[in-house]
Enzyme design. Structure first.
Site, PDB file in Angstrom:
ATOM      1  N   LYS A   1       0.843  -1.202   0.000  1.00 19.40           N
ATOM      2  CA  LYS A   1       0.000   0.000   0.000  1.00 19.40           C
ATOM      3  C   LYS A   1       0.879   1.254   0.000  1.00 19.40           C
ATOM      4  O   LYS A   1       2.078   1.170   0.295  1.00 19.40           O
ATOM      5  CB  LYS A   1      -0.915  -0.027   1.223  1.00 19.40           C
ATOM      6  CG  LYS A   1      -0.175   0.051   2.545  1.00 19.40           C
ATOM      7  CD  LYS A   1      -1.099  -0.271   3.719  1.00 19.40           C
ATOM      8  CE  LYS A   1      -0.336  -0.215   5.028  1.00 19.40           C
ATOM      9  NZ  LYS A   1      -1.134  -0.772   6.140  1.00 19.40           N
TER      10      LYS A   1
ATOM     11  N   TYR B   1      15.601  30.959   7.344  1.00 20.32           N
ATOM     12  CA  TYR B   1      14.374  31.584   7.880  1.00 20.32           C
ATOM     13  C   TYR B   1      14.374  31.568   9.401  1.00 20.32           C
ATOM     14  O   TYR B   1      14.743  30.558  10.021  1.00 20.32           O
ATOM     15  CB  TYR B   1      13.142  30.802   7.422  1.00 20.32           C
ATOM     16  CG  TYR B   1      12.758  30.969   5.977  1.00 20.32           C
ATOM     17  CD1 TYR B   1      12.394  32.217   5.457  1.00 20.32           C
ATOM     18  CD2 TYR B   1      12.730  29.866   5.128  1.00 20.32           C
ATOM     19  CE1 TYR B   1      12.020  32.346   4.129  1.00 20.32           C
ATOM     20  CE2 TYR B   1      12.354  29.992   3.794  1.00 20.32           C
ATOM     21  CZ  TYR B   1      12.002  31.232   3.296  1.00 20.32           C
ATOM     22  OH  TYR B   1      11.634  31.365   2.005  1.00 20.32           O
TER      23      TYR B   1
HETATM   24  C1  LIG Z   1      -0.273  -1.813   6.712  1.00 17.14           C
HETATM   25  C2  LIG Z   1      -0.849  -3.067   7.197  1.00 17.14           C
HETATM   26  C3  LIG Z   1      -0.022  -4.170   7.474  1.00 17.14           C
HETATM   27  C4  LIG Z   1       1.481  -4.111   7.393  1.00 17.14           C
HETATM   28  O1  LIG Z   1       2.025  -3.631   8.597  1.00 17.14           O
HETATM   29  P1  LIG Z   1       3.599  -3.599   8.816  1.00 17.14           P
HETATM   30  O2  LIG Z   1       3.762  -3.188  10.226  1.00 17.14           O
HETATM   31  O3  LIG Z   1       4.141  -2.587   7.863  1.00 17.14           O
HETATM   32  O4  LIG Z   1       4.113  -4.965   8.527  1.00 17.14           O
HETATM   33  C5  LIG Z   1      -0.642  -5.339   7.862  1.00 17.14           C
HETATM   34  N1  LIG Z   1      -1.991  -5.438   7.971  1.00 17.14           N
HETATM   35  C6  LIG Z   1      -2.800  -4.391   7.734  1.00 17.14           C
HETATM   36  C7  LIG Z   1      -4.277  -4.547   7.889  1.00 17.14           C
HETATM   37  C8  LIG Z   1      -2.270  -3.174   7.343  1.00 17.14           C
HETATM   38  O5  LIG Z   1      -3.084  -2.145   7.115  1.00 17.14           O
END
Ligand SMILES: *Cc1c(COP(=O)(O)O)cnc(C)c1O
Length: 385
Positions: free
Chosen positions: A40, A265
């Site tokens: 994702k 800045y």
């Molecule tokens: C993002 C996600 C993961 C992965 O988590 P990590 O800590 O990056 O391994 C697993 N399950 C769900 C439902 C997620 O949304």
């Protein structure tokens, strides 16, 4: 050369490291358990299509995405592996998911109805994973509500229940107490469903990266690993993984600053002595966060140099040790072999996830160790222009 490349700020992605981490995860779960590569958010900033391709070649079985749109991108790139949409899907997204053969996660009546309707409209059978809240307190159906409200839905032939899943809130913590509690509730639910005459779906999954590496009891039939895939440590003291991303920029100007003169800045940095300041072509619009001002370090010619003054939108200033002999055009490592993302996250008072996913879209990703994928990316260079 595109405009973005001319700026000298880029992320190198080592796909071989992804393959090595897949092998590490595979070794942790053994042959009977499926590995979902969570890609994702454009594979945590690493590029969803190249990462997914390499992860599957290296032994992952499933892909996990946040939305139907992210899943569609993978299908359009020709990937045929099973894909699960981990987030909520509305009616439009459910249609996209079904049309592209994506499994959906459901945890509300409206999400279930959206999937059913998409199935009717497209004459396809939705493949669903029911998400249960065993303690995360975010999305997911409460186990009691699964038994009181979802049993008839779990028994219908209008959909195919492909999975039952939950998500861990504290698998990275020093104590394993809450993980054990969540595991217990998940096991209890599976048993209660059996007593209600509902067989467990083929895929039972609970573990994220940290649980995959720490708690074999959470593996069930599949694990969902994101962070570990990219080589960032999912918990303190995690076994070594291979970081896949390095982020570099270039020195664009060198300047002598006299004692008492300020930099940037807000004049937050005032030179305590005469020194050389280098300007680097990266700023908060690239994801090099402003909170790193006057605290982070970068690496130039093998030496740590401190960020001095405020990070601005497109530029950052660093103090150069007098004997370092830096020139315009020299490479500045922001994240890399000698400066891990965990350290940058600590300076920014956040987690590696946020630093990696925050690397901006105007930072071109360059791929190493997979000629096939490099060719694919070349064709789409224009998206960074
Ligand atoms: C993002 C996600 C993961 C992965 O988590 P990590 O800590 O990056 O391994 C697993 N399950 C769900 C439902 C997620 O949304």
């Amino acid at each position: 050369m595109t405009v973005a490349e001319a700026r000298g700020t880029r992320a190198h992605i080592n796909l071989q490291a992804i393959a090595v981490n897949v092998a590490t995860l595979r070794a942790a779960i053994g042959p009977g358990v499926s590995l979902m590569a969570v890609v994702k958010a454009d594979a945590y900033g690493h590029g969803a299509v190249p990462v997914a391709s390499v992860a599957l070649e290296a032994g992952a079985n499933w892909l996990g995405v946040a939305s139907a749109e992210e899943g569609r991108e993978l299908r359009e790139a020709g990937l045929t592996a099973p894909i699960l949409v981990l987030g909520a899907s509305n009616a439009d997204q459910a249609k996209i998911a079904l049309a592209h053969g994506l499994d959906l996660t459901v945890f509300t009546e409206s999400g279930y109805t959206a999937a059913l309707q998409a199935g009717h409209q497209l004459s396809l059978c939705p493949q669903l994973h029911l998400k249960v809240d065993t303690g995360m307190g975010r999305v997911g159906v409460h186990p009691d509500a699964v038994l009181s409200e979802w049993v008839p839905r779990l028994a219908t032939s209008e959909v195919r229940w492909s999975g039952l899943m939950s998500h861990l809130a504290e698998s990275d913590a020093a104590s394993d107490a809450f993980t054990r509690y969540q595991l217990g509730r998940f096991l209890d639910l599976i048993e209660s469903l059996r007593r209600h005459g509902v067989d467990a779906p083929p895929h039972l999954h609970l573990a994220n990266s940290a649980a995959t590496l720490r708690f074999p009891g959470t593996h069930f039939t599949m694990v969902r690993a994101g962070l570990a895939l990219y080589g960032a440590a999912p918990y303190e003291g995690s076994l070594p993984l291979a970081p896949a991303l390095s982020w570099v920029s270039e020195v664009t100007m060198l300047k002598r600053i006299a004692t008492g003169q300020s930099v940037g800045y807000g004049r937050t940095f005032v030179a305590p002595e005469d020194l050389t300041v280098a300007t680097v072509a990266v700023g908060y619009a690239d994801g090099y966060r402003r909170v790193l001002s006057d605290r982070a370090e970068v690496v130039v010619k093998g030496r740590r140099c401190r960020v001095v003054g405020r990070i601005s939108m497109d530029q950052t200033t660093i103090a150069i040790p007098n004997d370092l002999g830096v020139q315009v055009g020299d490479v500045v490592e922001l994240i890399g072999p000698s400066l891990r993302v965990e350290e940058v996250a600590q300076w920014a008072e956040t987690i590696s996830y946020e630093i990696l996913t925050g690397i901006g879209s105007r930072v071109p990703r360059e791929y190493r160790s997979s000629p096939k994928v490099v060719e694919n990316r070349r064709e789409s260079d224009s998206e960074y222009a």
